[in-house]
Design a protein around this motif. Structure first.
Motif, PDB file in Angstrom:
ATOM      1  N   ASN A   1       0.827  -1.207   0.000  1.00  0.00           N
ATOM      2  CA  ASN A   1       0.000   0.000   0.000  1.00  0.00           C
ATOM      3  C   ASN A   1       0.859   1.255   0.000  1.00  0.00           C
ATOM      4  O   ASN A   1       1.998   1.248   0.437  1.00  0.00           O
ATOM      5  N   LYS A   2       0.266   2.342  -0.463  1.00  0.00           N
ATOM      6  CA  LYS A   2       0.970   3.615  -0.434  1.00  0.00           C
ATOM      7  C   LYS A   2       1.128   4.114   0.999  1.00  0.00           C
ATOM      8  O   LYS A   2       2.147   4.663   1.351  1.00  0.00           O
ATOM      9  N   ASP A   3       0.112   3.950   1.826  1.00  0.00           N
ATOM     10  CA  ASP A   3       0.126   4.471   3.188  1.00  0.00           C
ATOM     11  C   ASP A   3       0.631   3.396   4.154  1.00  0.00           C
ATOM     12  O   ASP A   3      -0.127   2.829   4.938  1.00  0.00           O
ATOM     13  N   VAL A   4       1.913   3.130   4.082  1.00  0.00           N
ATOM     14  CA  VAL A   4       2.535   2.066   4.875  1.00  0.00           C
ATOM     15  C   VAL A   4       2.350   2.329   6.368  1.00  0.00           C
ATOM     16  O   VAL A   4       2.053   1.412   7.140  1.00  0.00           O
TER      17      VAL A   4
ATOM     18  N   LEU B   1       6.957  -2.693   0.237  1.00  0.00           N
ATOM     19  CA  LEU B   1       7.335  -3.166  -1.092  1.00  0.00           C
ATOM     20  C   LEU B   1       7.069  -2.084  -2.115  1.00  0.00           C
ATOM     21  O   LEU B   1       6.000  -1.474  -2.124  1.00  0.00           O
ATOM     22  N   ARG B   2       8.003  -1.874  -2.967  1.00  0.00           N
ATOM     23  CA  ARG B   2       7.859  -0.885  -4.027  1.00  0.00           C
ATOM     24  C   ARG B   2       7.084  -1.527  -5.185  1.00  0.00           C
ATOM     25  O   ARG B   2       7.365  -2.640  -5.593  1.00  0.00           O
ATOM     26  N   THR B   3       6.124  -0.797  -5.703  1.00  0.00           N
ATOM     27  CA  THR B   3       5.345  -1.259  -6.842  1.00  0.00           C
ATOM     28  C   THR B   3       6.022  -0.783  -8.111  1.00  0.00           C
ATOM     29  O   THR B   3       6.486   0.350  -8.193  1.00  0.00           O
ATOM     30  N   ALA B   4       6.058  -1.640  -9.106  1.00  0.00           N
ATOM     31  CA  ALA B   4       6.675  -1.272 -10.390  1.00  0.00           C
ATOM     32  C   ALA B   4       5.943  -0.095 -11.008  1.00  0.00           C
ATOM     33  O   ALA B   4       4.713  -0.006 -10.914  1.00  0.00           O
ATOM     34  N   PRO B   5       6.675   0.817 -11.652  1.00  0.00           N
ATOM     35  CA  PRO B   5       6.025   1.969 -12.296  1.00  0.00           C
ATOM     36  C   PRO B   5       4.966   1.504 -13.294  1.00  0.00           C
ATOM     37  O   PRO B   5       5.193   0.583 -14.078  1.00  0.00           O
ATOM     38  N   GLY B   6       3.792   2.129 -13.242  1.00  0.00           N
ATOM     39  CA  GLY B   6       2.716   1.810 -14.159  1.00  0.00           C
ATOM     40  C   GLY B   6       1.859   0.625 -13.720  1.00  0.00           C
ATOM     41  O   GLY B   6       0.829   0.361 -14.316  1.00  0.00           O
ATOM     42  N   ALA B   7       2.299  -0.100 -12.674  1.00  0.00           N
ATOM     43  CA  ALA B   7       1.506  -1.242 -12.199  1.00  0.00           C
ATOM     44  C   ALA B   7       0.318  -0.721 -11.393  1.00  0.00           C
ATOM     45  O   ALA B   7       0.410   0.308 -10.745  1.00  0.00           O
ATOM     46  N   PRO B   8      -0.800  -1.430 -11.424  1.00  0.00           N
ATOM     47  CA  PRO B   8      -1.955  -0.996 -10.636  1.00  0.00           C
ATOM     48  C   PRO B   8      -1.614  -1.018  -9.145  1.00  0.00           C
ATOM     49  O   PRO B   8      -0.927  -1.911  -8.688  1.00  0.00           O
TER      50      PRO B   8
ATOM     51  N   ASP C   1       9.686   2.156  12.606  1.00  0.00           N
ATOM     52  CA  ASP C   1       8.738   1.288  11.912  1.00  0.00           C
ATOM     53  C   ASP C   1       9.430   0.037  11.377  1.00  0.00           C
ATOM     54  O   ASP C   1       8.882  -0.658  10.531  1.00  0.00           O
ATOM     55  N   GLU C   2      10.628  -0.242  11.890  1.00  0.00           N
ATOM     56  CA  GLU C   2      11.374  -1.416  11.433  1.00  0.00           C
ATOM     57  C   GLU C   2      11.017  -2.670  12.216  1.00  0.00           C
ATOM     58  O   GLU C   2      11.066  -3.769  11.685  1.00  0.00           O
ATOM     59  N   GLN C   3      10.686  -2.521  13.501  1.00  0.00           N
ATOM     60  CA  GLN C   3      10.308  -3.668  14.317  1.00  0.00           C
ATOM     61  C   GLN C   3       9.564  -3.169  15.542  1.00  0.00           C
ATOM     62  O   GLN C   3      10.004  -2.234  16.200  1.00  0.00           O
ATOM     63  N   ILE C   4       8.446  -3.812  15.819  1.00  0.00           N
ATOM     64  CA  ILE C   4       7.671  -3.506  17.008  1.00  0.00           C
ATOM     65  C   ILE C   4       7.550  -4.811  17.784  1.00  0.00           C
ATOM     66  O   ILE C   4       7.126  -5.833  17.237  1.00  0.00           O
TER      67      ILE C   4
END
Length: 138
Positions: A73-76, A128-135, A102-105
Motif C-alpha cells: 500500500n501507499k500508506d505504509v 514493497l515498491r510497486t513497479a512503475p505503471g503497475a496498478p 517502523d522497522e520492528q515492534i
C-alpha cells in the motif's frame, strides 16, 4: 538458503511444527529458537490470519516468534498502525514492548493454553515498491 548460511543448516521454511507448516523455523540444538510467519497485507484480516496460524505452530517450549508483514500500500504507516492494533486486540496479548521506529515492534503475548508462558513476538513490516505503471493495491 540465506538463513542457513548464518545458522549452519538449522533454518528452514515450510517445516511442520505444532499444528501446521511454519514459513520460517530456526532450530539450535534440537530446540526451536525462532518461528516466523510471512504475510502480504491485504486488509486487517491479514493479521488475524497470521496470528491464528502462528499460535497454531507454537508449542509450549517456543518463546520467540515474528510476523513478517509485506506491505504494498501507499500508506505504509497506516497499515503498520492497523497491524499493531490487531495484535493489541488479540486475546493472547499482554503488553507492547520496544518500538524500533517502523522497522520492528515488539510485543509480549502468552501461550495459547498457558497465560503465564510468555511469547516474544516481533512485527517486522516491509514496504514493497510497486513497479512503475503497475496498478496500486487498495
Amino acid at each position: 538458503m540465506g538463513l542457513n548460511a548464518q545458522f549452519e543448516g538449522t533454518a528452514g521454511g515450510e517445516l511442520f511444527n505444532g499444528e501446521g507448516k511454519t514459513d520460517i523455523l530456526i532450530r539450535v540444538d534440537d530446540r526451536n529458537v525462532f518461528i516466523g510467519e510471512c504475510k502480504v497485507w491485504s486488509d486487517p484480516k491479514t493479521m488475524d490470519d497470521a496470528l491464528r496460524q502462528l499460535f497454531g505452530y507454537l508449542v509450549w517450549r517456543d518463546t520467540k516468534a515474528a510476523v513478517l508483514l509485506f506491505i504494498r500500500n501507499k500508506d505504509v504507516t497506516a497499515v503498520i498502525e492497523k497491524a499493531i492494533q490487531k495484535i493489541e486486540d488479540h486475546p493472547n496479548y499482554k503488553r507492547t514492548g520496544t518500538r524500533r521506529g517502523d522497522e520492528q515492534i515488539d510485543f509480549t503475548m502468552h501461550a495459547q493454553d498457558d497465560p503465564d508462558r510468555e511469547i516474544h513476538l516481533a512485527l517486522i513490516p516491509f514496504a514493497l515498491r510497486t513497479a512503475p505503471g503497475a496498478p496500486q493495491p487498495a
